[in-house]
Design a protein around this motif. Structure first.
Motif, PDB file in Angstrom:
ATOM      1  N   CYS A 415       4.191  -1.173  -0.536  1.00 41.94           N
ATOM      2  CA  CYS A 415       3.683   0.154  -0.859  1.00 41.94           C
ATOM      3  C   CYS A 415       4.469   0.778  -2.003  1.00 41.94           C
ATOM      4  N   MET A 432       3.584  -3.356  -9.277  1.00 41.41           N
ATOM      5  CA  MET A 432       2.304  -3.841  -8.740  1.00 41.41           C
ATOM      6  C   MET A 432       2.145  -5.340  -9.003  1.00 41.41           C
ATOM      7  N   LEU A 435       4.603  -7.202  -6.734  1.00 41.59           N
ATOM      8  CA  LEU A 435       4.350  -7.046  -5.296  1.00 41.59           C
ATOM      9  C   LEU A 435       3.018  -7.660  -4.851  1.00 41.59           C
ATOM     10  N   ARG A 436       2.056  -7.788  -5.777  1.00 43.86           N
ATOM     11  CA  ARG A 436       0.794  -8.442  -5.398  1.00 43.86           C
ATOM     12  C   ARG A 436       1.048  -9.828  -4.822  1.00 43.86           C
ATOM     13  N   LEU A 442      -1.613  -4.132  -0.498  1.00 38.10           N
ATOM     14  CA  LEU A 442      -0.856  -3.208  -1.361  1.00 38.10           C
ATOM     15  C   LEU A 442      -1.347  -1.799  -1.094  1.00 38.10           C
TER      16      LEU A 442
ATOM     17  N   ASP B 487      -6.053 -10.586  -1.307  1.00 38.78           N
ATOM     18  CA  ASP B 487      -5.356  -9.381  -1.771  1.00 38.78           C
ATOM     19  C   ASP B 487      -6.138  -8.149  -1.326  1.00 38.78           C
ATOM     20  N   TYR B 489      -6.305  -3.975  -1.310  1.00 40.53           N
ATOM     21  CA  TYR B 489      -5.828  -2.763  -1.988  1.00 40.53           C
ATOM     22  C   TYR B 489      -6.216  -1.568  -1.128  1.00 40.53           C
TER      23      TYR B 489
END
Lengths: 505, 505
Positions: A415, A432, A435-436, A442, B487, B489
């Motif tokens: 986060c 970002m 961390l992806r 995320l 992934d 978001y």
């Protein structure tokens, strides 16, 4: 001593031992005795499961859906009794946690799985008429599920998301009860068994063992009669099961540990530091910190406000009433984890000790260290402290914050809180990208502890958070794909195709 | 000694040894020397690959597609030279096999991967606006590929289906050359490296090592800088790599061995036995039996025609010119396998020995045994005899044929030939149910050796044929999914979403 559910019915266990659950509020043993099975029970369960798998192939999806729906209804009907028993075994409050939150979530998952079973959405047919090739997902085979202690319904081996997903794809399940709430699991298994019989599912579609010796457990998960195991729990146990399963070619879906890093960027702390201190404390302590998505690690960048902000977090944590932990094992593990973090260079800001009170209780705990310290021992400083504890890492500068992100192991979530005025955008963008690769989910400006049951959820992530970052454990129909095998039909006569392939797109 | 392709360029290897390929037609060593790298090279490659993975995240999909397309074009342009070299190293004929079949197949795969990269079809976005959750597949991370010896282009670690799929999802690749055709692999790597530079891909998107010591190889596949390995080859090697990779949390996609059972039901033999005898012999001997989908096991039901039919197969096999095997290792392994089948109770009907001729040659070989013998040693009697050999199992009756199907291990394919007059339908139906669980691709009335590159293909199957029956190694875009990470978001600011998620469905 309670019987086990093996083959078509409840039967006396071939037991090598017995155990009881404990009341976490007092630490006292509860009365009921549950068996630890020997290999005879394990072997019977495996054979029965393999036979059930073949029969389930010929069972209409509607019957599977009816089972899931009527089981959900039975859980609804018994919700009060189930919640009271689960509360006794886990220390989690009946209301709202168990009765109003976890029971509806559990039933929602079962009903979503029923809808997916009925519609066949998980089969994802692909046609190539010109080559006479037709492909879809089909049932995988027997699945053994090891549920965790922290969600006695929603992740229970016999009622949780893994169970629902495995059954939806037409697979039999062997559930292994968690030893912290065997009575709750037994009550759920009674309901599941009754619902399966009423829906006309094959014998042994649902089986339950309370425990087996460590050798028998490892032998069982690598047995060729199984197709997959699904495990949610600690990393040491998960790694042992993974090795044993994978050596036998059995798929191992695992959710093992996750520190769920939260990055508080300078602008965000400037804009609403006090609010974020409260949010962090609330998320860390939700369910006494015993959520898989609990933020165990937060990162900030050194600056004027940093010390002040940490003292706000510390106060917010100390001000909240400490909760009760799930088990003596959880308490001891938390003590070990905090000691290990301290040994690796973290300082205790608040908490850091067992409470002098009955049952399993630990102080709300905040630790901190510098970025330099963290980068010197990144592995030791991100061992999950499961419970009400979090480590704040203060990076020397923005560049070091990115290096810290790079040193973070696979996690369920990651986060970033950043300013609304654009001042954090450059750092945020660098983080970002890093961390992806580190997390399955995320988040921006939001704590990770809420896990919506949505088709767009990913409750998963890179190793060691899970065993495979391409799959999610929450969210239908995606969660079902873990328990599906790809089936291709090449020039197969049309009348022999499964129903889902008979009408080309 | 040739250099290795590590980091941004070709550089001298840090070598612990060297090797050369051999001409299978003569058994003589070819001139060129290739290095066996030490850990320094392995470590450099891993670090460079991890850096490339982060850069590739910021690379436009169009550049990746351009690379794949221009690489395909370069292979087309060099097809004659490539085919002649590959033929020298593998003994496979230039024409039509290499030049007219395998080169176009390889380029087709690269171009299909390019199309998938460009369209982003593999990302499978899922939106839940009400929860502000958006999910898609993204790149997984560095992939190390071990190609097999039997398809020097279409499955080559640096040009085959695994390579194309891993690159299409934006992952860097470390290719490990197969020692049977290092020159071919080197020439392909030259083309790939040039194409990658022209397309502006990050350094180290494509790297090549020719070999490493066994300890370094196992250390490398379990290294945390890798996300996955992809291996096609023998079961013993595959199992070692699997254990080493999975212990480190690295995903292991494996294609290891497959007997590809073919069931000839009584009515089918009655209707067109002679034709099927020719079909079986042709499929068994295609590419000198060195196809992953070669039928190594066929099952028939005892009856009047059985002996006659087996003698027809035997004649058909003996009548065909024996081919040349890929390597001395292939020849020795085939000798061992035939000896092991014989030791387990199979009789040699025709062939069964090395040819007295230069190079690596073995007689076309048919073995047989009764169903009873097979069921007494099912494991020994289905060890893959890679090469021009097949075992015919004569079941005592239909029930025993189903028992044999149940005893078969996971395979890439399973096939049923049955009568057109309905007389085999009951047995066929029982077998379909059992065999669906055993194979990735079910065929009717058709040999398994053709593997169309189609979105509806499944080139995969249950263990030990592969490591995960939910994935295919052939067919875009499905094959890409192996190298993708899920992934999610969650409340991520819209401008920070990847392009594929910015326009909700």
């Amino acid at each position: 001593m309670h019987p086990v559910l093996v083959g078509r019915e409840w039967r006396p266990a071939n037991a090598v031992g017995e155990f009881s659950a404990h009341d976490p509020n007092t630490g006292e043993s509860l009365d009921e005795k549950f068996p630890i099975s020997d290999w005879v029970d394990c072997d019977l369960a495996l054979t029965a499961s393999a036979a059930a798998a073949e029969e389930l192939d010929l069972t209409p999806p509607d019957s599977i859906a009816e089972f899931l729906e009527s089981y959900a209804q039975k859980i609804d009907d018994a919700a009060q009794d189930l919640s009271e028993l689960a509360s006794r075994e886990t220390g989690l409050p009946v209301s709202p946690r168990l009765l109003e939150v976890e029971v509806p979530r559990t039933n929602g998952q079962l009903r979503q799985a029923a809808a997916a079973a009925r519609s066949g959405v998980w089969r994802e047919p692909v046609h190539d008429e010109s080559s006479d090739l037709h492909t879809c997902y089909g049932p995988l085979g027997p699945v053994m599920i090891f549920g965790p202690n922290n969600f006695p319904f929603a992740f229970n081996a016999i009622s949780g998301g893994d169970f629902a997903a495995a059954i939806a794809a037409g697979n039999p399940v062997i559930a292994k009860a968690h030893p912290d709430h065997p009575g709750t699991t037994r009550m759920l298994a009674e309901l599941a068994h009754a619902a399966a019989s009423e829906a006309g599912l094959p014998d042994a579609t649902v089986q339950l063992l309370y425990g087996m010796g460590p050798d028998d457990g490892l032998r069982m998960v690598g047995d060729q009669r199984l197709s997959a195991i699904s495990f949610t729990g600690s990393r040491p146990s998960g790694m042992k099961l993974k090795a044993a399963a994978e050596a036998g070619g059995v798929l191992a879906y695992l959710e093992m540990s996750s520190v769920n890093p939260v990055f508080f960027l300078p602008g965000a702390l400037r804009e609403e530091g006090s609010k974020l201190a409260q949010e962090l404390a609330g998320s860390c302590l939700l369910g006494t910190g015993q959520f898989c998505t609990c933020p165990n690690l937060c990162v900030l960048v050194a600056g004027d406000d940093c010390d002040h902000w940490l003292s706000e977090v510390s106060t917010a944590m100390a001000d909240r009433e400490p909760g009760v932990l799930l088990s003596i094992a959880t308490l001891r593990s938390l003590e070990r984890s905090v000691a290990a973090l301290a040994a690796a260079g973290a300082s205790v800001v608040t908490g850091g000790a067992r409470l002098d009170a009955p049952g399993y209780r630990y102080q709300n705990t905040l630790l901190s260290c510098t970025g330099e310290t963290f980068l010197a021992s990144p592995s030791a400083l991100q061992s999950e402290a499961f419970g009400p504890a979090t480590l704040a890492v203060v990076a020397a500068d923005e560049e070091q914050a990115v290096s810290i992100a790079r040193a973070i192991e696979g996690s369920l979530t990651a986060c970033i809180y950043s300013a609304t005025d654009g001042s954090d955008d450059q750092l945020s963008s660098s983080l970002m990208t890093v961390l992806r690769r580190k997390a399955g989910r995320l988040l921006n400006d939001k704590m990770p502890t809420g896990v919506a049951v949505s088709p767009a959820m990913n409750h998963g992530g890179p190793f060691p958070a899970t065993g495979h970052p391409g799959f999610t454990a929450v969210g239908m129909p995606a969660a079902i794909r873990r328990f599906a095998k790809l089936d291709c039909y090449d020039a197969v006569r049309p009348e022999r195709l499964p129903a889902c392939l008979r009408t080309p797109a």
